[in-house]
Scaffold this active site. Structure first.
Site: not given
Lengths: 853, 853
Positions: B809, B432
């Site tokens: 991506c 994160h």
């Protein structure tokens, strides 16, 4: 098609192949050919039925003359395969005013009228498509107003028919027959029937043959009646009498279907054919035995009795349980009625699994509380307990118990040993509970997310509010995942002679070896009872969960210093060696493939506060330090983390110790037995060939050290467990260092799908039900995706090393479709849990036989 | 080889290709051809040097006569590429009794003797291989006993030479030259040199050319000396004077290397050539400018000054920082000295990244405390804080801070916004903290497992016991992963005109589109500053982390009833729509690819006790219920669990809501701008084509509903993010329903390797260092394994749908080698974080140019 008549009389001289006339026509022909009393009949070909459905008025050919004889006929379906279903039989065709009069002379007017009225109703409904409810109502009104007068009922029915259809009820048997045949053909080709058929696995445009057969009149002074019979026990397949008989001689009631029903064989519960008409019973037994020989299978006979003579209307394979299937297959082969190949092919592999475990009596009635994931087959009942300690206490009291947990942990193992079944609210089919339960052969249901466990109050609740407390009895069906209230009757497993005979026969045909996954010497002994070809996967980590070892393992994990780690490893070495000695001794002469340590280390860590405290004491470390280290070892995605060969390379002492234990054990056992032990050492979770190169290098060093020290010549091979898609793609490179590859299709499936088995439970059932996945890829190998990876790996590995060993170890090794895939892939063996080995052996034989044919 | 002489005079008329004579020979030839004053020289070919190394006595050819002239010569390496290294220069060859006497006449006996003694020492050591320490000791003893008398020293050295080697020191310059050449050739081909060479990226058996060049005598009445100079600023590349000059005219000391050293340009710190000999300085500037034109690059000149005249001994590309590299490349192209292609090829992609971020001054001295995983580039310093609240408080006080956490959670986002850098003890490059920091362009270091955080005392400790408390200043270098004590000097980013010019040029060549991953409208605006070709990945989940939304999201997750869930989704709809409106407005005219919700729901769950309590309050639920539900949502392996399209199928309301928000936003924006908006909707974590079929079906339904309601014609495409190996293998089937595929190579790599990025940190560095993995496959795409999956997918997808859109991506989109791979694969675009887009654009142009050539 030209050489097959549209309508052919069944004479027993010409063959009526099922392909053209359906299975019933073929069988009746065979029975007739051998002189069995079969009523005269005609077969309508599939091609003719198809034409009928398209609207052609059939040319009844030879039937035409026959129909004028004033007798009655039935029309029955004759599909190509029995289980494809089809329209139900039409009876009493040919009934009309004239026929009624003829029959009244033989059986009395009332019975003739009864038959006539019933035929009008069924014809009106099935052929003329009149409303069933209207007909029902009409009968009711007639009977209410005028009493049970069949003559008047006939008038009313004929009138209704004419009113509704603007034409009289057909009095011509030929017309009746034409219309019946056309109606049946149309039903078969209708949309609903097509969908139903497809659901039964039949081709959507499958054809249907029909049988027109003389009705056997229930007349005469002797015994008359109808029934069905089989002389094989449903459950065991060995012997027994099943079926029912409705005697028409037992009073008038029988014609209206009430009364006259009796048992076949002598029975305390009521009258039986054996008592009432022993000579008919004897005929029936004799005819069934003849049919068994002709059809080379145990049969279920449909019969009519006319004046004491038994007529065979149809014969089909007897119904049977899994266990009976095996018994019958072997017995037929032993009696020379079928080849061993046919016997092997006739058994559903799952039947063997059924035989291995206790299961719920199919006749039992019970209440399912909830359904979880079926993680280990078999059924058991016991009192609910919520802790390993309580399970052990139950065992001490000789009470059966079911251990109910949110999930199980390594320290629960002793409790699991003491329980009769395991139920967890969380986890998937490879959760700790599931793996251990399969190893122990215990029924296990995991991921039963409906149950809400309240440990404080020692009870669990269901969504509907029902609560079960410690001591309440429940039953687990580990084959279906059903959690059941109370204790329904269970059927004990019985590995009869037939079971072993059949398995012995598999060895004559199968090309694929079947090994067992066995983690401990006791697993290996179990595997030996199923006569496997070796051990395909020994997961060494399970050896470390025993109490004394777990502590040493934990000390190794928590070691800060190299020498502390080595000291712990030195303590583990003799324990590992002892395991391997026992393993090699159990398996002497058979290959044993040992996987080096695989799981993330945190699996070995203490979970409960008590355990953490006791480890801190044992290691003389502050509690905070132990907690911190445990926290450090947590991984975000343990499956994809520091485990397998990554562990081996990061903490090389572990693999060195394991290799040493293996080699020292091999040296010891080969000295004792004078037989060369050839351990296979397998490296887990490889993703790059360099990993293999390095580990193989270290293993070779340890081998030569042990060789020097013991003076024993060691033979061994080093191979790779192919579990990552990358390892499959790079199999060619990996094969330069690996002498064998074994596909770990559990992990390979997880990684190909990006799907953890332990988490898939949340949605897998919904996914399969909606057809998103054709099947659960963890049950049956995904040939399309994962299978392609296997194909790539096999071809690249073989190109790089012609003699490379190739196997598969994983749950798929016990799945018939996957076994067939492995056979086609040209693998050397599959390895599965011992309890699945029989299924794998049978599947391997079946595939080999089909492949050869 | 025959057409190239073993020894060729450098005349400037014949080309001396670097391939045969090395780069220095080629450059000197070019300079001489343009009339620059280069001392006479000879090039010895690679082939000749190889022969010398094998022991051949060289035929000196034209050199032989020259060597008899009593002058001095140098021998310098001329490797094929400058950075391949090689033996250091040998100077003053040809020095002997006779030459000394000749030179003494010009420069005096003492200086001549000094040169002679130094030559004997170096020849004895490098050619005759006498012991360096012995020679050192001899000089020391001589000087101590007899003072600094070079004449006596020469006698002692010659005597020592003869004693040691049983032959006199060679007085013949030809012999000296032959021996020097042979010694140098052998050094080049020795084992040590080969290993060193390989480490520098040269082929192990690379050849070496040599240059024999006249020494420029430092004699005459005018200025004499030696030095090196470059007139480009190291850091910026725009202008400046770098180098050093040792004037021999500045006193006798200079001959022994002490004193006479001065700056080139005027400098307050001491004397400079510009002051002392301005006309020499002017010559130097002029010659450097000429060399720049000739060599089409900024150059570093090595020069000698003899009697006021500058001789160019060598010219090489000027040293430069990343920023200077860009500036120089653009300036040379603008000056017509190189093509745009050459300019683009000359820039290392990483140089652009360097320009985008603040970085530590290369000249700064500092102390590295520990090293973690470099997760987001740039350098920043600030005061240590340990909570999001403290970070916000710092920001309120206008104080820079570094947020130090064990790991970050969604609720830390506001604190992260307030910090100048993030340091976490746990996590990998996609944790994160790392993902958010890259999005914010903040320096970030994760997985710094050495730091031991004590939250209670608000401090962290290092293994060596040092402690840093809240308020202490540290610096993070997010490019190297170094945590630094204090605040070393930082260099500010400067996106100069050259940066933008270079990026503009990329568009003239690259075939591959470069899109940005942008999750929020502000990300999209940032991406626009780097002029990307669209948005390749908008991860909608990040839109839900804002405070108001997080609550609605959590209510949706905790909903027991369908209507409660729908109510929460209804609240989320306008928020999502507003995001998309802003996104489409920002990107009008460019494609925007939106990925439907992907992560496991538990990521949205509250973690801290306060948050859990407040959620319980908001939802009016008992705390135990909230905790229980959170527990239920925990997954064993979140990466492989209920997420992505599995979530979409299990809780279909979410995707419906998202599709509606996208379409309503598109309708609104196209009404406002009068331009068709064509959103691309991407389905994550697909593993079976049925998943795509179902989701596409629902999206199409929502689209037509919105079309009906708004009256706006919608154009959109639905595609798939290929992240699982199975999706890659099944790309042909998937392409039946998907209009585009975008490779999510982060997850694809995780699954191909069976390796979680978040957990790989524990061992990845060790793995790469040991060569187990050639490179970190999360940094640079694993062409061999993962790449093969991409190749399979591309070819199958194209076969099934010729016009299928294909992109990538993921982090790899910003890696030059991976970009080159995508170009070769024929993808349409790569998408990466905005800050990496410049690198991707340059890499794409470079690949296209190289591919074309």
């Amino acid at each position: 098609m030209a050489e097959y008549a549209d309508i052919a009389e069944i004479t027993g001289t010409a063959t009526l192949p099922a392909e053209h006339y359906g299975i019933r026509a073929e069988i009746l022909g065979k029975l007739m050919a051998q002189g069995l009393p079969v009523p005269r009949g005609f077969a309508v070909s599939k091609a003719a039925v198809h034409q009928l459905a398209l609207g052609t008025v059939p040319d009844l050919g030879p039937l035409k003359e026959v129909l004028k004889q004033g007798a009655l006929y039935s029309v029955r379906r004759s599909p190509e395969q029995r289980n494809w279903g089809g329209p139900r039989a039409m009876l009493n065709i040919g009934m009309c005013d004239r026929t009624r009069d003829i029959m009244a002379r033989e059986m009395g007017l009332e019975r003739a009228n009864d038959l006539y009225s019933r035929f009008i109703r069924s014809y009106s409904q099935k052929v003329a498509r009149l409303d069933e409810d209207d007909l029902e109502e009409l009968v009711e009104v007639e009977f209410t107003n005028r009493g049970r007068d069949y003559g008047r009922l006939i008038d009313a029915l004929l009138e209704f028919y004419e009113d509704e259809l603007d034409e009289p009820f057909p009095q011509d048997p030929v017309t009746q027959m034409q219309q019946v045949l056309r109606a049946v053909a149309r039903m078969w080709e209708g949309t609903t029937a097509r969908i139903l058929r497809q659901a039964r696995g039949a081709p959507i445009d499958a054809g249907l043959g029909l049988i027109v057969q003389d009705m056997v009149a229930g007349t005469g002074s002797g015994e008359c009646g109808v029934g069905s019979a089989q002389f094989t026990a449903l459950a065991t397949g060995v012997n027994g009498t099943h079926g029912r008989y409705i005697s028409e001689s037992q009073g008038h009631d029988s014609v209206t279907g009430r009364g006259g029903e009796m048992f076949l064989g002598r029975d305390v519960r009521g009258p039986s054919m054996e008592d009432v008409a022993p000579e008919v019973f004897a005929q029936l037994q004799d005819l069934t035995a003849q049919a068994r020989e002709i059809l080379r299978d145990e049969v279920l006979i449909q019969f009519s009795v006319q004046d004491g003579k038994v007529w065979v209307l149809d014969a089909r394979p007897a119904e049977r349980s899994g266990r009976a299937e095996v018994e019958i297959a072997v017995q037929l082969a032993k009696d020379g009625l079928q080849s061993k190949e046919a016997a092997l092919l006739s058994v559903t592999p799952g039947s063997l699994t059924e035989m291995l475990h206790r299961h719920i009596d199919p006749k039992a009635k019970y209440k399912v509380l909830t359904q979880g994931i079926a993680a280990s087959p078999g059924a058991n009942c016991g009192k609910v307990v919520f802790s390993a300690e309580a399970a052990q206490a139950s065992a001490a009291r000789d009470e059966n118990c079911i251990l109910v947990r949110s999930e199980t942990l390594p320290e629960d193992i002793r409790g699991m040993h003491s329980a009769q079944g395991i139920l967890t609210a969380r986890g998937g089919i490879t959760s700790h509970a599931a793996v251990i339960a399969r190893g122990l052969g215990l029924p296990c249901i995991v991921g039963a997310s409906d149950i809400d466990i309240d440990l404080r109050r020692k009870r669990f609740a269901l969504p509907d509010g029902r609560k079960f407390s410690e001591g309440d009895t429940i039953t687990l069906d580990g084959a279906t995942g059903e959690v059941i209230a109370g204790a329904p009757d269970l059927i004990e497993p019985d590995l009869s002679g037939a079971f072993n005979t059949l398995l012995d026969w598999t060895d004559e045909f199968r090309k694929l070896g079947v090994r067992a996954n066995a983690d401990t010497p006791s697993d290996a002994r179990l595997a030996q009872t199923f006569r496997v070809d070796g051990i395909g996967l020994c997961r060494t980590e399970h050896m470390f969960f025993e109490p004394g070892r777990l502590t040493a393992m934990r000390e190794m994990i928590f070691a800060d210093q190299d020498q502390d780690r080595q000291a712990a490893l030195d303590r583990l070495l003799p324990m590992q060696r002892a395991d391997f000695v026992e393993l090699f001794e159990t398996m002497v002469g058979l290959p044993v493939c040992i996987r080096l340590l695989d799981p993330p280390l945190h699996e070995f860590l203490p979970q409960s506060p008590q355990e953490i405290r006791s480890l801190a004491e044992a290691m003389d470390l502050p509690l905070a330090k132990v907690l911190g280290r445990a926290e450090d070892l947590k991984q975000y995605n343990p499956m994809l983390g520091l485990r397998g060969v990554r562990l081996g390379l990061t903490v090389p002492g572990i693999y060195d110790m394991q290799a040493r234990a293996i080699f020292e054990a091999a040296a010891q056992v080969q000295q004792k037995f004078g037989t060369q032990i050839k351990p296979e050492i397998m490296i887990p979770l490889v993703s790059a060939n360099k990993e293999v190169e390095i580990v193989k290098g270290r293993v070779d060093v340890v081998a030569s050290e042990v060789q020097m020290a013991t003076g024993q010549r060691l033979e061994y091979s080093v191979g790779v467990m192919v579990e990552t898609p990358r390892a499959a793609l790079k199999a060619g490179q990996i094969a330069q260092y690996a002498e064998f590859l074994s596909f770990g299709t559990n992990d390979l499936t997880q990684m190909a799908y990006g799907l953890s088995r332990d988490d898939a439970g949340r949605f897998m059932r919904a996914y399969v039900n909606r057809g998103v996945f054709a099947e659960d890829p963890f049950h049956s190998i995904d040939e399309d995706g994962v299978g392609e990876l296997l194909e790539i790996a096999v071809s690249r590995a073989k190109e790089a090393r012609g003699d490379i060993g190739l196997g598969l170890c994983g749950e798929h090794g016990g799945d018939p479709a996957s076994v067939a895939f492995c056979h086609r892939l040209g693998l050397e063996y599959v390895s599965c849990s011992p309890y699945r080995a029989p299924v794998a052996r049978l599947s391997a034989a079946q595939t080999a036989i089909l492949d050869r044919d």
